[in-house]
Design a protein around this motif. Structure first.
Motif, PDB file in Angstrom:
ATOM      1  N   PRO A 162      38.580 -44.541 -27.660  1.00  9.85           N
ATOM      2  CA  PRO A 162      39.881 -43.989 -28.066  1.00  9.85           C
ATOM      3  C   PRO A 162      39.928 -42.464 -28.062  1.00  9.85           C
ATOM      4  O   PRO A 162      40.894 -41.876 -27.569  1.00  9.85           O
ATOM      5  CB  PRO A 162      40.079 -44.543 -29.480  1.00  9.85           C
ATOM      6  CG  PRO A 162      39.213 -45.756 -29.549  1.00  9.85           C
ATOM      7  CD  PRO A 162      38.029 -45.459 -28.682  1.00  9.85           C
ATOM      8  N   GLN A 163      38.877 -41.823 -28.593  1.00 12.16           N
ATOM      9  CA  GLN A 163      38.913 -40.369 -28.720  1.00 12.16           C
ATOM     10  C   GLN A 163      38.968 -39.669 -27.366  1.00 12.16           C
ATOM     11  O   GLN A 163      39.553 -38.601 -27.233  1.00 12.16           O
ATOM     12  CB  GLN A 163      37.688 -39.887 -29.512  1.00 12.16           C
ATOM     13  CG  GLN A 163      37.614 -40.418 -30.948  1.00 12.16           C
ATOM     14  CD  GLN A 163      38.560 -39.675 -31.877  1.00 12.16           C
ATOM     15  OE1 GLN A 163      39.509 -39.030 -31.438  1.00 12.16           O
ATOM     16  NE2 GLN A 163      38.310 -39.760 -33.171  1.00 12.16           N
ATOM     17  N   HIS A 164      38.308 -40.223 -26.365  1.00 12.08           N
ATOM     18  CA  HIS A 164      38.307 -39.610 -25.033  1.00 12.08           C
ATOM     19  C   HIS A 164      39.328 -40.258 -24.099  1.00 12.08           C
ATOM     20  O   HIS A 164      39.544 -39.771 -22.988  1.00 12.08           O
ATOM     21  CB  HIS A 164      36.913 -39.730 -24.404  1.00 12.08           C
ATOM     22  CG  HIS A 164      35.871 -38.891 -25.061  1.00 12.08           C
ATOM     23  ND1 HIS A 164      35.965 -37.523 -25.161  1.00 12.08           N
ATOM     24  CD2 HIS A 164      34.707 -39.228 -25.679  1.00 12.08           C
ATOM     25  CE1 HIS A 164      34.901 -37.048 -25.787  1.00 12.08           C
ATOM     26  NE2 HIS A 164      34.129 -38.073 -26.121  1.00 12.08           N
ATOM     27  N   ASN A 165      39.905 -41.377 -24.542  1.00 11.34           N
ATOM     28  CA  ASN A 165      40.829 -42.155 -23.717  1.00 11.34           C
ATOM     29  C   ASN A 165      40.164 -42.601 -22.409  1.00 11.34           C
ATOM     30  O   ASN A 165      40.756 -42.543 -21.324  1.00 11.34           O
ATOM     31  CB  ASN A 165      42.110 -41.352 -23.415  1.00 11.34           C
ATOM     32  CG  ASN A 165      43.242 -42.256 -22.942  1.00 11.34           C
ATOM     33  OD1 ASN A 165      43.308 -43.437 -23.284  1.00 11.34           O
ATOM     34  ND2 ASN A 165      44.133 -41.707 -22.138  1.00 11.34           N
ATOM     35  N   TRP A 166      38.913 -43.056 -22.535  1.00  9.48           N
ATOM     36  CA  TRP A 166      38.189 -43.595 -21.385  1.00  9.48           C
ATOM     37  C   TRP A 166      38.404 -45.106 -21.314  1.00  9.48           C
ATOM     38  O   TRP A 166      38.369 -45.802 -22.332  1.00  9.48           O
ATOM     39  CB  TRP A 166      36.691 -43.330 -21.510  1.00  9.48           C
ATOM     40  CG  TRP A 166      36.294 -41.892 -21.361  1.00  9.48           C
ATOM     41  CD1 TRP A 166      37.069 -40.858 -20.953  1.00  9.48           C
ATOM     42  CD2 TRP A 166      34.995 -41.357 -21.634  1.00  9.48           C
ATOM     43  NE1 TRP A 166      36.345 -39.690 -20.949  1.00  9.48           N
ATOM     44  CE2 TRP A 166      35.063 -39.971 -21.364  1.00  9.48           C
ATOM     45  CE3 TRP A 166      33.797 -41.894 -22.068  1.00  9.48           C
ATOM     46  CZ2 TRP A 166      33.965 -39.130 -21.526  1.00  9.48           C
ATOM     47  CZ3 TRP A 166      32.699 -41.071 -22.227  1.00  9.48           C
ATOM     48  CH2 TRP A 166      32.789 -39.695 -21.958  1.00  9.48           C
ATOM     49  N   HIS A 167      38.579 -45.593 -20.093  1.00 12.17           N
ATOM     50  CA  HIS A 167      38.712 -47.032 -19.872  1.00 12.17           C
ATOM     51  C   HIS A 167      37.770 -47.451 -18.746  1.00 12.17           C
ATOM     52  O   HIS A 167      37.761 -46.840 -17.675  1.00 12.17           O
ATOM     53  CB  HIS A 167      40.151 -47.405 -19.479  1.00 12.17           C
ATOM     54  CG  HIS A 167      41.160 -47.151 -20.548  1.00 12.17           C
ATOM     55  ND1 HIS A 167      41.553 -48.110 -21.458  1.00 12.17           N
ATOM     56  CD2 HIS A 167      41.875 -46.025 -20.856  1.00 12.17           C
ATOM     57  CE1 HIS A 167      42.457 -47.602 -22.270  1.00 12.17           C
ATOM     58  NE2 HIS A 167      42.674 -46.336 -21.928  1.00 12.17           N
ATOM     59  N   ASN A 168      36.967 -48.483 -19.003  1.00 16.20           N
ATOM     60  CA  ASN A 168      36.148 -49.135 -17.980  1.00 16.20           C
ATOM     61  C   ASN A 168      35.297 -48.146 -17.173  1.00 16.20           C
ATOM     62  O   ASN A 168      35.390 -48.056 -15.941  1.00 16.20           O
ATOM     63  CB  ASN A 168      37.048 -49.947 -17.031  1.00 16.20           C
ATOM     64  CG  ASN A 168      37.826 -51.011 -17.779  1.00 16.20           C
ATOM     65  OD1 ASN A 168      37.285 -51.705 -18.630  1.00 16.20           O
ATOM     66  ND2 ASN A 168      39.114 -51.121 -17.473  1.00 16.20           N
ATOM     67  N   LYS A 169      34.437 -47.436 -17.895  1.00 22.55           N
ATOM     68  CA  LYS A 169      33.536 -46.464 -17.274  1.00 22.55           C
ATOM     69  C   LYS A 169      32.114 -47.046 -17.212  1.00 22.55           C
ATOM     70  O   LYS A 169      31.587 -47.520 -18.215  1.00 22.55           O
ATOM     71  CB  LYS A 169      33.512 -45.158 -18.074  1.00 22.55           C
ATOM     72  CG  LYS A 169      34.861 -44.450 -18.174  1.00 22.55           C
ATOM     73  CD  LYS A 169      35.362 -43.978 -16.816  1.00 22.55           C
ATOM     74  CE  LYS A 169      36.652 -43.179 -16.957  1.00 22.55           C
ATOM     75  NZ  LYS A 169      37.170 -42.740 -15.635  1.00 22.55           N
ATOM     76  N   ASN A 170      31.511 -46.999 -16.035  1.00 28.51           N
ATOM     77  CA  ASN A 170      30.145 -47.499 -15.862  1.00 28.51           C
ATOM     78  C   ASN A 170      29.168 -46.333 -15.985  1.00 28.51           C
ATOM     79  O   ASN A 170      28.576 -45.882 -14.999  1.00 28.51           O
ATOM     80  CB  ASN A 170      29.995 -48.200 -14.511  1.00 28.51           C
ATOM     81  CG  ASN A 170      28.748 -49.070 -14.456  1.00 28.51           C
ATOM     82  OD1 ASN A 170      27.787 -48.834 -15.188  1.00 28.51           O
ATOM     83  ND2 ASN A 170      28.764 -50.064 -13.597  1.00 28.51           N
ATOM     84  N   LEU A 171      29.012 -45.844 -17.195  1.00 28.24           N
ATOM     85  CA  LEU A 171      28.141 -44.699 -17.442  1.00 28.24           C
ATOM     86  C   LEU A 171      26.696 -45.024 -17.093  1.00 28.24           C
ATOM     87  O   LEU A 171      25.948 -44.162 -16.620  1.00 28.24           O
ATOM     88  CB  LEU A 171      28.262 -44.290 -18.921  1.00 28.24           C
ATOM     89  CG  LEU A 171      27.511 -43.035 -19.355  1.00 28.24           C
ATOM     90  CD1 LEU A 171      28.038 -41.806 -18.624  1.00 28.24           C
ATOM     91  CD2 LEU A 171      27.633 -42.836 -20.873  1.00 28.24           C
ATOM     92  N   LYS A 172      26.296 -46.244 -17.335  1.00 23.16           N
ATOM     93  CA  LYS A 172      24.923 -46.673 -17.038  1.00 23.16           C
ATOM     94  C   LYS A 172      24.593 -46.461 -15.565  1.00 23.16           C
ATOM     95  O   LYS A 172      23.569 -45.856 -15.219  1.00 23.16           O
ATOM     96  CB  LYS A 172      24.774 -48.145 -17.419  1.00 23.16           C
ATOM     97  CG  LYS A 172      23.390 -48.723 -17.226  1.00 23.16           C
ATOM     98  CD  LYS A 172      23.380 -50.212 -17.575  1.00 23.16           C
ATOM     99  CE  LYS A 172      21.971 -50.755 -17.581  1.00 23.16           C
ATOM    100  NZ  LYS A 172      21.589 -51.316 -18.858  1.00 23.16           N
ATOM    101  N   LEU A 173      25.448 -46.956 -14.694  1.00 26.75           N
ATOM    102  CA  LEU A 173      25.218 -46.841 -13.250  1.00 26.75           C
ATOM    103  C   LEU A 173      25.324 -45.396 -12.786  1.00 26.75           C
ATOM    104  O   LEU A 173      24.536 -44.941 -11.944  1.00 26.75           O
ATOM    105  CB  LEU A 173      26.228 -47.709 -12.501  1.00 26.75           C
ATOM    106  CG  LEU A 173      26.026 -47.849 -10.992  1.00 26.75           C
ATOM    107  CD1 LEU A 173      24.704 -48.530 -10.689  1.00 26.75           C
ATOM    108  CD2 LEU A 173      27.182 -48.635 -10.378  1.00 26.75           C
ATOM    109  N   ASP A 174      26.276 -44.646 -13.350  1.00 25.97           N
ATOM    110  CA  ASP A 174      26.475 -43.258 -12.928  1.00 25.97           C
ATOM    111  C   ASP A 174      25.279 -42.381 -13.290  1.00 25.97           C
ATOM    112  O   ASP A 174      24.888 -41.498 -12.521  1.00 25.97           O
ATOM    113  CB  ASP A 174      27.749 -42.695 -13.583  1.00 25.97           C
ATOM    114  CG  ASP A 174      29.007 -43.347 -13.036  1.00 25.97           C
ATOM    115  OD1 ASP A 174      28.941 -43.913 -11.927  1.00 25.97           O
ATOM    116  OD2 ASP A 174      30.049 -43.316 -13.726  1.00 25.97           O
TER     117      ASP A 174
END
Length: 401
Positions: A162-174
């Protein structure tokens, strides 16, 4: 009955032995045999393998009795390092620990953006720096765990922050694409609960940890294991409705618990009543010490709403231990007694209710310990450090949404 081939049984015995070596600190081969029930031949083979891998070390213990001094085994705590990361709204904290969960360094950097690519770049840059610092050890960085203040799926995709308004981010893979290491991505409240169980409440298998900062998150330990739910969304108790048709929430509902009992809301309401826009924790501590009539009323209301939600959680889970992670409650010496006085239902049962000693450090400590557990592939982890050894993370004023 557990069955399997010889390699599988050997792996089980190995993980069991490592757990007991960590738990006992220093232990001889003979003591390990008694503790585990494994025969001496099995112990000898396993210990030889662990010594060759440099995961354990031998030391001779001093003693005054006649005869040969016993050779003691302990985990080689400097064989590798765990990196725990707390990805919060206004800051990112990186804590590096040895294999016994002892924090060696902790760095916090300010975060002035919610742009995903910029945040990713900051994470990668710092992870690579830690990789370089640890490159001379046997295993380097053995694992990275990142705590997310939002919803994380069971396959470790960031569903929503919510705070960053991120949706469906694959941080692990990135991150893996740029560093070669695939970090584990976990909800921060779950990591807080894991830290409490691993470091402070070894015997408490049914533990809840309620984090009360920018929102409200619930970390759940059931039978000694993290419970994350069917899709990984369990613990979003901040969106439990406690006031029908109450204050609107970003989730789309009205009257959610975190709109009444999170620290961010407390700061917002207090700011309006005190007509002061830059209220800090120090201001609140001074008002509590005075005391100030406004802060007294706000604290009373805060604890009232907090207790309503806790009553619901207790009835739902029947926990052994409830840990509240809150700077406000740490400042108010009677907070636990005041909460308990409101938990008067005859059907609400729990064993222990307390305020966390970790505070804001809980997330990174849980992240480090989870990285260690995953690396060693052990069924349980029991660590011990002194409170003064925990890195102190600067506490920002919560930001309300």
């Amino acid at each position: 009955m557990v069955t399997g081939d010889a390699a599988y049984i050997k792996k089980i015995n190995r993980s069991f032995l490592i757990s007991k070596i960590i738990e006992h600190g220093l232990v001889s081969r003979a003591e390990l045999s008694k503790i585990t029930g494994l025969n001496k031949a099995t112990i000898s083979v396993q210990v030889a393998d662990l010594l060759n891998e440099e995961l354990i070390v031998e030391t001779q213990q001093e003693h005054n009795n006649l005869g040969r001094r016993p050779i003691m085994l302990s985990l080689n705590r400097k064989a590798g390092f765990a990196l725990g990361i707390d990805l919060d709204y206004k800051q990112i904290t990186f804590t590096l620990s040895d294999l016994l969960g002892f924090p060696l360094s902790s760095e916090t950097i300010s975060l002035n953006t919610s742009d995903y690519e910029n945040v990713l770049e900051l994470l990668v840059e710092n992870i690579q720096s830690f990789q370089e610092k640890c490159s001379n050890s046997q295993y380097g960085i053995v694992g990275i765990v990142i705590g997310i203040h939002g919803i994380v799926t069971e396959d470790e995709i960031i569903h929503f922050v919510p705070q960053h308004n991120w949706h469906n981010k694959n941080l692990k893979l990135d991150i893996k694409a740029k560093t070669g290491i695939a970090p584990h991505i976990k909800n921060n409240a779950n990591l807080c609960a894991f830290a409490e169980q691993v470091y402070n409440h070894h015997e408490s298998e049914n533990l809840l940890c309620v984090s009360l900062y920018s929102g409200i998150g619930l970390g759940i330990m059931i039978n000694g294991e993290l419970y994350e739910g069917y899709h990984g969304y369990a613990g979003e108790m901040g969106h439990m409705i406690i006031v029908p048709n109450g204050k609107p929430c970003n989730c789309g509902n009205k009257g959610c618990w975190e709109q009444y009992a999170s620290e961010s809301i407390f700061f917002k309401q207090l700011s309006e009543k005190q007509n002061k826009t830059d209220i800090t924790y120090l201001d609140i501590q001074n008002w509590i010490n005075d005391p100030d009539a406004i802060i007294s009323q706000e604290m009373n209301d805060y604890i009232e709403y907090l207790s309503i939600g806790l009553n619901n959680i207790i009835n739902l889970y029947n926990p052994e231990t409830i840990v509240l992670n809150s700077e406000l409650l740490k400042m108010h010496p009677e907070s636990i007694n005041e909460i308990k006085a409101r938990l008067t239902s005859s059907v609400s049962h729990f064993e222990e209710l307390l305020v966390s000693e970790f505070g804001k450090e809980a997330c990174v400590m849980g992240a480090c310990s989870l990285a260690i557990k995953n690396f060693l592939e052990i069924p349980e982890l029991k660590l011990n450090i002194e409170e003064e050894d925990i890195p102190k993370i600067a506490v920002d004023v919560p930001t309300w949404r």
